[in-house]
Scaffold this motif. Structure first.
Motif, PDB file in Angstrom:
ATOM      1  N   MET A 114       0.646  -1.208   0.084  1.00 45.47           N
ATOM      2  CA  MET A 114       0.107   0.127  -0.038  1.00 45.47           C
ATOM      3  C   MET A 114       0.874   1.321   0.051  1.00 45.47           C
ATOM      4  O   MET A 114       1.787   1.487   0.786  1.00 45.47           O
ATOM      5  CB  MET A 114      -0.884   0.157   1.206  1.00 45.47           C
ATOM      6  N   ARG A 115       0.672   2.048  -0.822  1.00 48.74           N
ATOM      7  CA  ARG A 115       1.264   3.414  -0.997  1.00 48.74           C
ATOM      8  C   ARG A 115       1.338   4.311   0.173  1.00 48.74           C
ATOM      9  O   ARG A 115       0.116   4.486   0.638  1.00 48.74           O
ATOM     10  CB  ARG A 115       0.816   4.091  -2.340  1.00 48.74           C
ATOM     11  N   THR A 116       2.033   4.981   0.531  1.00 52.14           N
ATOM     12  CA  THR A 116       1.951   5.700   1.731  1.00 52.14           C
ATOM     13  C   THR A 116       1.820   7.335   1.330  1.00 52.14           C
ATOM     14  O   THR A 116       2.147   7.527   0.109  1.00 52.14           O
ATOM     15  CB  THR A 116       3.330   6.080   2.579  1.00 52.14           C
ATOM     16  N   ARG A 117       1.652   8.217   2.110  1.00 48.43           N
ATOM     17  CA  ARG A 117       1.284   9.635   1.900  1.00 48.43           C
ATOM     18  C   ARG A 117       2.679  10.173   1.302  1.00 48.43           C
ATOM     19  O   ARG A 117       2.668  11.116   0.663  1.00 48.43           O
ATOM     20  CB  ARG A 117       0.520  10.102   2.970  1.00 48.43           C
ATOM     21  N   GLU A 118       3.704   9.831   2.160  1.00 46.36           N
ATOM     22  CA  GLU A 118       5.002  10.418   1.707  1.00 46.36           C
ATOM     23  C   GLU A 118       5.234   9.979   0.378  1.00 46.36           C
ATOM     24  O   GLU A 118       5.914  10.776  -0.651  1.00 46.36           O
ATOM     25  CB  GLU A 118       6.070   9.705   2.618  1.00 46.36           C
ATOM     26  N   GLU A 119       4.895   8.832  -0.420  1.00 47.30           N
ATOM     27  CA  GLU A 119       5.143   8.487  -1.670  1.00 47.30           C
ATOM     28  C   GLU A 119       4.265   9.221  -2.522  1.00 47.30           C
ATOM     29  O   GLU A 119       4.447   9.647  -3.676  1.00 47.30           O
ATOM     30  CB  GLU A 119       4.939   6.913  -2.054  1.00 47.30           C
ATOM     31  N   ASP A 120       3.092   9.627  -2.059  1.00 49.70           N
ATOM     32  CA  ASP A 120       2.006  10.445  -2.734  1.00 49.70           C
ATOM     33  C   ASP A 120       2.841  11.940  -2.887  1.00 49.70           C
ATOM     34  O   ASP A 120       2.496  12.533  -3.920  1.00 49.70           O
ATOM     35  CB  ASP A 120       0.832  10.572  -2.000  1.00 49.70           C
ATOM     36  N   TRP A 121       3.647  12.384  -1.902  1.00 48.75           N
ATOM     37  CA  TRP A 121       4.230  13.627  -1.857  1.00 48.75           C
ATOM     38  C   TRP A 121       5.233  13.659  -2.939  1.00 48.75           C
ATOM     39  O   TRP A 121       5.328  14.872  -3.895  1.00 48.75           O
ATOM     40  CB  TRP A 121       4.588  13.805  -0.748  1.00 48.75           C
ATOM     41  N   LEU A 122       5.880  12.631  -3.061  1.00 51.15           N
ATOM     42  CA  LEU A 122       7.087  12.558  -4.114  1.00 51.15           C
ATOM     43  C   LEU A 122       6.687  12.485  -5.570  1.00 51.15           C
ATOM     44  O   LEU A 122       7.059  12.886  -6.385  1.00 51.15           O
ATOM     45  CB  LEU A 122       8.032  11.678  -3.616  1.00 51.15           C
ATOM     46  N   ARG A 123       5.637  11.463  -5.858  1.00 53.99           N
ATOM     47  CA  ARG A 123       5.171  11.152  -7.024  1.00 53.99           C
ATOM     48  C   ARG A 123       3.924  11.187  -7.670  1.00 53.99           C
ATOM     49  O   ARG A 123       3.606  10.897  -8.760  1.00 53.99           O
ATOM     50  CB  ARG A 123       5.640   9.481  -7.287  1.00 53.99           C
ATOM     51  N   GLY A 124       3.055  11.803  -6.518  1.00 53.76           N
ATOM     52  CA  GLY A 124       1.691  11.847  -6.725  1.00 53.76           C
ATOM     53  C   GLY A 124       1.092  10.582  -6.688  1.00 53.76           C
ATOM     54  O   GLY A 124       1.705   9.747  -6.309  1.00 53.76           O
ATOM     55  N   TRP A 125      -0.400  10.558  -6.668  1.00 55.55           N
ATOM     56  CA  TRP A 125      -1.225   9.506  -6.418  1.00 55.55           C
ATOM     57  C   TRP A 125      -1.815   8.848  -7.404  1.00 55.55           C
ATOM     58  O   TRP A 125      -2.806   7.695  -7.174  1.00 55.55           O
ATOM     59  CB  TRP A 125      -2.191   9.838  -5.120  1.00 55.55           C
ATOM     60  N   ASP A 126      -2.007   9.546  -8.637  1.00 56.55           N
ATOM     61  CA  ASP A 126      -2.944   8.729  -9.762  1.00 56.55           C
ATOM     62  C   ASP A 126      -1.855   7.995 -10.566  1.00 56.55           C
ATOM     63  O   ASP A 126      -0.842   8.462 -11.048  1.00 56.55           O
ATOM     64  CB  ASP A 126      -3.400   9.845 -10.438  1.00 56.55           C
ATOM     65  N   ASP A 127      -2.307   6.760 -10.821  1.00 50.91           N
ATOM     66  CA  ASP A 127      -1.234   5.665 -11.477  1.00 50.91           C
ATOM     67  C   ASP A 127      -1.528   5.644 -12.930  1.00 50.91           C
ATOM     68  O   ASP A 127      -1.008   4.795 -13.491  1.00 50.91           O
ATOM     69  CB  ASP A 127      -1.300   4.567 -10.792  1.00 50.91           C
ATOM     70  N   THR A 128      -2.029   6.660 -13.453  1.00 51.23           N
ATOM     71  CA  THR A 128      -2.502   6.626 -14.900  1.00 51.23           C
ATOM     72  C   THR A 128      -1.120   6.354 -15.691  1.00 51.23           C
ATOM     73  O   THR A 128      -0.292   7.376 -15.561  1.00 51.23           O
ATOM     74  CB  THR A 128      -3.127   7.883 -15.261  1.00 51.23           C
ATOM     75  N   PRO A 129      -0.996   5.365 -16.532  1.00 46.50           N
ATOM     76  CA  PRO A 129       0.246   5.366 -17.262  1.00 46.50           C
ATOM     77  C   PRO A 129       0.339   6.217 -18.409  1.00 46.50           C
ATOM     78  O   PRO A 129      -0.742   6.303 -19.119  1.00 46.50           O
ATOM     79  CB  PRO A 129       0.287   3.634 -17.463  1.00 46.50           C
TER      80      PRO A 129
ATOM     81  N   ARG B 128       1.722  20.550  -3.998  1.00 44.89           N
ATOM     82  CA  ARG B 128       0.904  19.517  -4.265  1.00 44.89           C
ATOM     83  C   ARG B 128       0.730  18.561  -3.030  1.00 44.89           C
ATOM     84  O   ARG B 128      -0.140  18.285  -2.395  1.00 44.89           O
ATOM     85  CB  ARG B 128       1.659  18.469  -5.254  1.00 44.89           C
ATOM     86  N   ALA B 129       1.899  18.441  -2.129  1.00 47.09           N
ATOM     87  CA  ALA B 129       1.712  17.751  -0.878  1.00 47.09           C
ATOM     88  C   ALA B 129       0.900  18.582  -0.053  1.00 47.09           C
ATOM     89  O   ALA B 129       0.158  17.888   0.847  1.00 47.09           O
ATOM     90  CB  ALA B 129       3.096  17.843  -0.441  1.00 47.09           C
ATOM     91  N   TYR B 130       1.172  19.829   0.211  1.00 45.23           N
ATOM     92  CA  TYR B 130       0.319  20.559   1.178  1.00 45.23           C
ATOM     93  C   TYR B 130      -1.330  20.416   0.785  1.00 45.23           C
ATOM     94  O   TYR B 130      -2.269  20.178   1.660  1.00 45.23           O
ATOM     95  CB  TYR B 130       0.701  22.030   1.277  1.00 45.23           C
ATOM     96  N   LEU B 131      -1.644  20.768  -0.410  1.00 46.41           N
ATOM     97  CA  LEU B 131      -2.840  20.463  -0.801  1.00 46.41           C
ATOM     98  C   LEU B 131      -3.544  19.188  -0.641  1.00 46.41           C
ATOM     99  O   LEU B 131      -4.933  19.141  -0.521  1.00 46.41           O
ATOM    100  CB  LEU B 131      -2.928  20.977  -2.362  1.00 46.41           C
ATOM    101  N   ARG B 132      -2.856  18.104  -1.046  1.00 48.72           N
ATOM    102  CA  ARG B 132      -3.337  16.917  -0.689  1.00 48.72           C
ATOM    103  C   ARG B 132      -3.598  16.678   0.645  1.00 48.72           C
ATOM    104  O   ARG B 132      -4.510  15.819   0.757  1.00 48.72           O
ATOM    105  CB  ARG B 132      -2.036  15.847  -1.344  1.00 48.72           C
ATOM    106  N   GLU B 133      -2.923  17.220   1.394  1.00 47.54           N
ATOM    107  CA  GLU B 133      -3.196  16.979   3.079  1.00 47.54           C
ATOM    108  C   GLU B 133      -4.288  18.231   3.455  1.00 47.54           C
ATOM    109  O   GLU B 133      -4.457  17.921   4.708  1.00 47.54           O
ATOM    110  CB  GLU B 133      -1.787  17.416   3.614  1.00 47.54           C
TER     111      GLU B 133
ATOM    112  N   VAL C 245       7.330  18.045   4.793  1.00 51.73           N
ATOM    113  CA  VAL C 245       7.447  17.505   3.410  1.00 51.73           C
ATOM    114  C   VAL C 245       8.853  17.761   2.694  1.00 51.73           C
ATOM    115  O   VAL C 245       9.307  16.809   2.223  1.00 51.73           O
ATOM    116  CB  VAL C 245       6.530  18.402   2.670  1.00 51.73           C
ATOM    117  N   LEU C 246       9.463  19.065   3.026  1.00 48.84           N
ATOM    118  CA  LEU C 246      10.860  18.782   2.408  1.00 48.84           C
ATOM    119  C   LEU C 246      11.703  17.672   2.905  1.00 48.84           C
ATOM    120  O   LEU C 246      12.550  17.329   2.008  1.00 48.84           O
ATOM    121  CB  LEU C 246      11.310  20.272   3.037  1.00 48.84           C
ATOM    122  N   LEU C 247      12.066  17.513   4.275  1.00 51.64           N
ATOM    123  CA  LEU C 247      12.836  16.493   4.620  1.00 51.64           C
ATOM    124  C   LEU C 247      12.251  15.229   3.989  1.00 51.64           C
ATOM    125  O   LEU C 247      13.222  14.365   3.402  1.00 51.64           O
ATOM    126  CB  LEU C 247      12.796  16.076   6.084  1.00 51.64           C
TER     127      LEU C 247
END
Length: 626
Positions: A1-16, A380-385, A443-445
């Motif tokens: 399962m993807r973490t929120r930290e992974e969403d911050w770095l790469r986004g959360w939509d897996d559309t290829p 993106r990370a701040y709006l996601r949260e 988020v920055l760290l």
């Protein structure tokens, strides 16, 4: 399962397979995707692999207050044409969206004009009180999508082109030849009447349907020349996948548009315009080993220039064409081939960034690392949260303390070793958890952690690849890009008033740890019988006694590395027969294989004459060989 930290770095939509995005303020986005044939080269792909999706999104703006939309408040309700959501925390805490971005912008500027008592014509005039992104970035941030999921760089359809002109001024000179390198690698030359030539050029672009159009100095010469000639000849250039024409956007580097040296870049719908000059400069900023940034110099440096390559001085190309057109044709074929090779060699860096940051691929290729890459990821990370972004703040007057840099000796030293510190400041940020005080989510760290892991993986892959191979250069380019972005996180902290999460106190804490660690390195290396030459945040150069073997050199580095904090890595980075230590960050290295490498601006100048460059290289090589 993807973490929120992974969403911050790469986004959360897996559309290829996204290869380009175009959006407008009406809330429409066109998304081009390669949905089949992943892993196939451009030679093996056909048009059936490309699909275009048209989707709707709600254009949005972040505001510190709703004062400028007070006149529209009665209609601002959830699920209506104009609505807002209040985010957690202080700062830009109102996310206002609309079905129609034109209407949203109009109402916002109307309210701001009333409040300020003057005409406000652009959201940028609201300064820190608002954040308004280009439509494509609004779409990517809100959707969590990024480019290139599931794709390799060679999955892209890339077209290179190069102009041959009668001179450098599009007001009076003309285009007489255009060389194209198609996605399948074939080169074709277009010649003839200039007006017809431009139309044939546009037709061939549409026929080949590339995802990427590229060249070396594309925005500095080729695109502005093509656009201006088309304007003067009243030719409409339909180069994009939609009939939207060629659009201009501001940038730090590109074509001069007036005497104040403002810069312009170009954009077309459905295709990404990439200038390999950006990739060269980004690579050299990290590697510092290029003798120049021109196409022919870089092609020779990387080893893909052919020995019998046709060379014609720029001012002689048009006169030569008039008396010996075949010679110019050979010259143009080599130009476009080298431009394509260079794009493939160094394109992996911006390709990797586009797989993470919510910006168009072409914008990431020329973006600055801090505001161009880190900022979109933070937004993106701040709006996601559901958290508000802090406002830009000026510093409290605390000065930014500098980094440590030591030049222990000048002159020629023999039996030299480089011990490399992998991204010292980001490593210290991670080791001691030093981040900006206003980054409530950390988020920055998190981004520094993820990017550091990618950089180290790319660096290791590059070292394991064959010397001179495309795989090595590609991984080195990715590692270099990640290094620039990671290292800019420290600069981001120290840029008081310029970045949203600046924190000079955190930056100074990092440099304090850095000075202490560099002093430890130097002390412990010297205690093991070596002679220190130069030390900075990149690592330490030192000379070893004649009795040392390579095993002894590596042992010394390993022993000192074991004394460092866990997240600070010291690595054996190379050994050299001799080194000329000239001044800080300016030196010449002679490898045991006899190859000479020059580092620093003291040995590189874009204005150097070829004879002078060659003379300097020969003189340094002879000096270092004793």
């Amino acid at each position: 399962m993807r973490t929120r930290e992974e969403d911050w770095l790469r986004g959360w939509d897996d559309t290829p397979g996204i290869v380009s995005v175009y959006a407008d303020l009406s809330g429409r986005a066109w998304v081009w995707r390669r949905v089949e044939g992943h892993g196939l080269s451009a030679r093996e792909q056909d048009d059936a692999t490309l699909h275009c999706e048209q989707v709707r999104f709600r254009p949005w703006v972040l505001l510190a207050s709703l004062h400028d939309l007070a006149h529209a408040r009665p209609s601002m309700q959830p699920n209506t044409s104009l609505s807002f959501r209040e985010l957690e925390g202080d700062g830009l805490r109102y996310l206002v969206s609309a079905d129609d971005g034109v209407m949203l912008q109009r109402e916002l500027l109307r309210g701001a004009s009333r409040r300020l008592g003057r005409a406000v014509t652009n959201v940028r005039e609201l300064g820190a009180q608002a954040l308004w992104l280009p439509p494509e970035e609004q779409y990517l941030v809100a959707s969590g999508r990024t480019y290139f999921r599931g794709l390799a760089f060679d999955d892209l359809r890339r077209l290179s082109f190069d102009l041959e002109t009668s001179g450098l001024d599009p007001e009076r000179d003309h285009i007489f030849l255009i060389a194209l390198r198609a996605p399948n690698g074939e080169v074709e030359l277009l010649e003839g009447d200039e007006a017809e030539l431009l139309q044939r050029f546009a037709e061939r672009v549409r026929f080949h349907d590339p995802d990427v159009i590229e060249n070396h100095n594309l925005h500095g010469f080729d695109m502005p020349f093509v656009v201006r000639r088309a304007e003067l000849l009243q030719q409409r250039l339909q180069l994009g996948r939609l009939d939207t024409g060629v659009q201009k956007r501001g940038a730090q580097r590109g074509a001069r548009t007036d005497e104040r040296l403002k810069r312009t870049r170009y954009s077309i719908s459905g295709r990404e315009l990439l200038d390999s000059m950006d990739a060269v400069r980004r690579y050299d900023f990290a590697a510092r080993d290029l003798p120049g940034h021109g196409l022919k110099v870089v092609a020779k440096h990387f080893g893909f220039a052919v020995d019998d390559r046709e060379l014609i001085p720029g001012a002689q190309v048009w006169p030569t064409y008039q008396r010996d057109p075949e010679r110019v044709r050979r010259y143009a074929r080599e130009d476009v081939r080298e431009a394509s090779e260079l794009g493939r060699l160094l394109g992996g860096a911006s390709f990797a960034l586009a797989g993470m940051a919510p910006r168009r691929y072409e914008r990431l290729a020329d973006a600055g690392a801090a505001t161009g890459v880190i900022d979109p990821l933070l937004v993106r990370a701040y709006l996601r949260e559901g958290h508000a972004l802090p406002l830009h703040q000026t510093g409290d007057g605390t000065p930014h303390s500098g980094a440590a840099l030591y030049l222990f000796a000048t002159g020629v030293a023999e039996r030299v070793v480089k011990a490399d510190v992998a991204s010292l400041y980001p490593s210290l940020m991670r080791q001691y958890q030093i981040g900006p005080a206003r980054d409530r989510l950390g988020v920055l760290l998190t981004l520094v952690d993820g990017l550091t892991s990618q950089r180290l993986a790319a660096k290791a892959a590059g070292r394991n690849a064959l010397p001179g191979s495309n795989e090595r250069y590609t991984n080195e380019a990715v590692a270099a890009a990640m290094k620039i972005v990671i290292n800019s996180a420290y600069g981001y902290l120290g840029a008081s008033g310029l970045t949203r999460f600046s924190d000079v106190h955190a930056a100074n804490e990092i440099t304090r740890h850095g000075r202490e660690l560099l002093a430890l390195l130097c002390r412990e290396l010297a205690a093991r019988g070596v002679t220190l030459l130069e030390a900075d945040t990149d690592g330490v150069y030192f000379a070893v006694p004649p009795s040392f073997s390579e095993a002894d050199e590596r042992r010394v580095v390993d022993e000192v590395a074991a004394l460092l904090p866990p997240k600070v890595k010291l690595e054996f980075d190379g050994r050299y027969a001799a080194m000329l230590s000239h001044e800080p960050k300016n030196y010449a290295l002679l490898g045991y294989d006899g190859k000479l490498a020059l580092r620093g601006v003291a040995f590189h100048s874009s204005r150097s004459e070829p004879f002078g460059v060659r003379f300097l290289q020969l003189a340094l090589a002879r000096l270092l060989r004793g």
